[in-house]
Each structure stands twice: as C-alpha cells, then as structure tokens.
Design a protein around this motif. Structure first.
Motif, mmCIF file in Angstrom:
data_model
loop_
_atom_site.group_PDB
_atom_site.id
_atom_site.type_symbol
_atom_site.label_atom_id
_atom_site.label_comp_id
_atom_site.label_asym_id
_atom_site.label_seq_id
_atom_site.Cartn_x
_atom_site.Cartn_y
_atom_site.Cartn_z
ATOM 1 N N UNK A 118 0.840 -1.202 0.000
ATOM 2 C CA UNK A 118 0.000 0.000 0.000
ATOM 3 C C UNK A 118 0.875 1.252 0.000
ATOM 4 N N UNK A 119 2.167 1.069 0.176
ATOM 5 C CA UNK A 119 3.076 2.190 0.342
ATOM 6 C C UNK A 119 3.458 2.920 -0.930
ATOM 7 N N UNK A 120 2.518 3.051 -1.831
ATOM 8 C CA UNK A 120 2.754 3.845 -3.040
ATOM 9 C C UNK A 120 1.445 4.480 -3.469
ATOM 10 N N UNK A 121 1.462 5.789 -3.713
ATOM 11 C CA UNK A 121 0.204 6.478 -4.005
ATOM 12 C C UNK A 121 -0.566 5.876 -5.179
ATOM 13 N N UNK A 122 0.125 5.378 -6.171
ATOM 14 C CA UNK A 122 -0.575 4.771 -7.303
ATOM 15 C C UNK A 122 -1.374 3.559 -6.839
ATOM 16 N N UNK A 123 -0.798 2.821 -5.918
ATOM 17 C CA UNK A 123 -1.494 1.620 -5.454
ATOM 18 C C UNK A 123 -2.627 1.990 -4.503
ATOM 19 N N UNK A 124 -2.478 3.048 -3.760
ATOM 20 C CA UNK A 124 -3.592 3.551 -2.955
ATOM 21 C C UNK A 124 -4.709 3.997 -3.898
ATOM 22 N N UNK A 125 -4.321 4.657 -4.973
ATOM 23 C CA UNK A 125 -5.312 5.129 -5.946
ATOM 24 C C UNK A 125 -6.039 3.947 -6.581
ATOM 25 N N UNK A 126 -5.334 2.890 -6.845
ATOM 26 C CA UNK A 126 -5.969 1.701 -7.427
ATOM 27 C C UNK A 126 -7.005 1.138 -6.460
ATOM 28 N N UNK A 127 -6.629 1.032 -5.198
ATOM 29 C CA UNK A 127 -7.559 0.519 -4.195
ATOM 30 C C UNK A 127 -8.770 1.442 -4.070
ATOM 31 N N UNK A 128 -8.512 2.736 -4.023
ATOM 32 C CA UNK A 128 -9.611 3.710 -3.980
ATOM 33 C C UNK A 128 -10.558 3.493 -5.148
ATOM 34 N N UNK A 129 -9.998 3.303 -6.318
ATOM 35 C CA UNK A 129 -10.822 3.146 -7.507
ATOM 36 C C UNK A 129 -11.650 1.868 -7.442
ATOM 37 N N UNK A 130 -11.013 0.793 -7.011
ATOM 38 C CA UNK A 130 -11.735 -0.478 -6.904
ATOM 39 C C UNK A 130 -12.865 -0.381 -5.888
ATOM 40 N N UNK A 131 -12.696 0.474 -4.899
ATOM 41 C CA UNK A 131 -13.770 0.668 -3.930
ATOM 42 C C UNK A 131 -14.902 1.502 -4.517
ATOM 43 N N UNK A 132 -14.515 2.502 -5.310
ATOM 44 C CA UNK A 132 -15.484 3.453 -5.839
ATOM 45 C C UNK A 132 -16.434 2.802 -6.834
#
Lengths: 110, 110
Positions: free
Chosen positions: A23-37
């Motif tokens: 999770x320690x990379x903003x791109x991967x946080x963004x991916x998780x955010x997107x998958x949630x959205x």
DNA sequence: ATTGTATATCGTAATATTGCTATAAACTAA
DNA sequence: TTAGTTTATAGCAATATTACGATATACAAT
C-alpha cells in the motif's frame, strides 16, 4: 546491502510489513480507492484513471496481487480485479489492536 | 526511473502511502510492536531487541519519525521514543472505512 | 486470416532502500 | 579532563523499486 533480513522477524511482522509495503505507493492507494469506488469490480480502465503508462499500472497491479490485496479473474478478453477482503481485514484488525492499546495508556510519555 | 510521481495523486493518497510505506518493513513493525509492549516508552534498548546494527536501527527510527509514526524526546543522555497516536488513528480509520465499504457490497464479483 | 483490444512481460535507466563500519556529537560520571 | 554511554550521520556496496517504450500474448470481431 538493500536486502531485508526477513528471517529475523516473526511471521506476523513480515506479513504486516508485506501488506503495508504494497500500500506504500500512491498509485497503489489510488488503485484501491478506484476499486472501492466503482461498484462492480471494473476491469482495466484503471489505466485510464491513473497518470501512468499501461506497463507501469500492470506492474503495480502485480504487486498488489502478490501481496494478496487484490484478486484478478480473467473475463473473456479483459481482467476483473477486485479487493481481497481477507488481506484488508488483517490490516484493519492490526491497526484496531494498536489503537485500542494506545487508548489504555494515554499520555504516559512524550 | 525509480522516482514516484507524487504530484499526480491526491494528498490523502500520498499521506496514506507514506504512512504505509513506513510500516512496510519488518524491522519497523517490530519497533512499533516493541513500543507497544513496553509500557513506558522505553528508549534505546530497541537496538538490543532487534537483530540489526545500531546504525541501521537508528535509520529505521528516523524513517518512522519522518513519516510521523513515532515521536522522540531527548531525555538526558538517551532518547525516549513513542508512538504518535494521530498517525495511527489515521491509518486505523482508513482501513475501517475500507472494511465497512466492503461489507456493503459483498460477493459482487471474483 | 487479419485487425483491434486488453494485459503482461522484457529490457533498461534512474533513483531509493537496506545494512554495514567508522566516526561524530552530546551528554554523564568519575 | 578523561572515559564511557547513547544516538546520529557519513560513506559505501548490494539490491529493490519505479517508470517507460517496445514487444509478446490472448482473445474478439470482422
């Protein structure tokens, strides 16, 4: 050296570290955010969402997958990615455990 | 390149990533575990707890401090480190938010 | 068969991380 | 002052990560 001495730490510690690292990379946080959205687990338009090349996104997805944070199902031509609840609940309970611990001993120091 | 494009992501995403990255190493998880275990915020015998050289431990402590996960108070000769609750509650609520989200849309895919 | 679409992988370059030894800095105690 | 203790930093080597373009793979549709 740049090599982590994983064998000197407990399984639990390595497990948490692996998940957190993923999770320690903003791109991967963004991916998780997107998958949630997106309500259904939308496939590969993640590439269009991120300001990164397709190859780079694919690499990030691979890392999330290796860490066990997401799953991917082949769906005809495309691939359907979604969050793996088990990994996230592991992290959630880890941080909840810490937070509870901290409340009990508030302001003993620092 | 090896350089992260932080400016293309949101503040929140970068914040979570920074915190998670700091936890993304077993030695640093071990440090947090230790700070939780010892009731007062014990100082530099963290070095004796870990299978790493003093300089390496100091480096890990620095990273945890930079990320805002721990605080350090000078106490005479030694330094008193302890967990910063704010950072941890940020992580805790992030993962709680995700977990809640996941419950609502269980088994839609994958 | 050919073309288009979606992902993954390869190879490469730039940069970051991990870990160490050696050394410095800052305080304590004799 | 001198010696010991505790922590930080500098410098270095090994390895990992990030990012990209180019290419490969796999399926779909024509």
């Amino acid at each position: 050296m740049g090599i982590t001495k994983t064998d000197h730490f407990t399984n639990k510690q390595n497990q948490i570290a692996t998940l957190a690292k993923a999770i320690g990379h903003p791109a991967r946080v963004a991916i998780i955010d997107y998958l949630l959205k997106v309500d259904s687990c939308i496939c590969g338009d993640i590439v269009n969402e991120l300001p990164l090349a397709q190859a780079t996104v694919s690499q990030h997805l691979k890392e999330l997958k290796n860490a066990g944070l997401i799953k991917g199902n082949i769906e005809g031509n495309a691939i359907c990615y979604c969050i793996d609840e088990k990994a996230l609940s592991k992290l959630q309970s880890y941080f909840e455990h810490i937070s509870k611990h901290l409340i009990n001993k508030k302001s003993k120091c620092c």
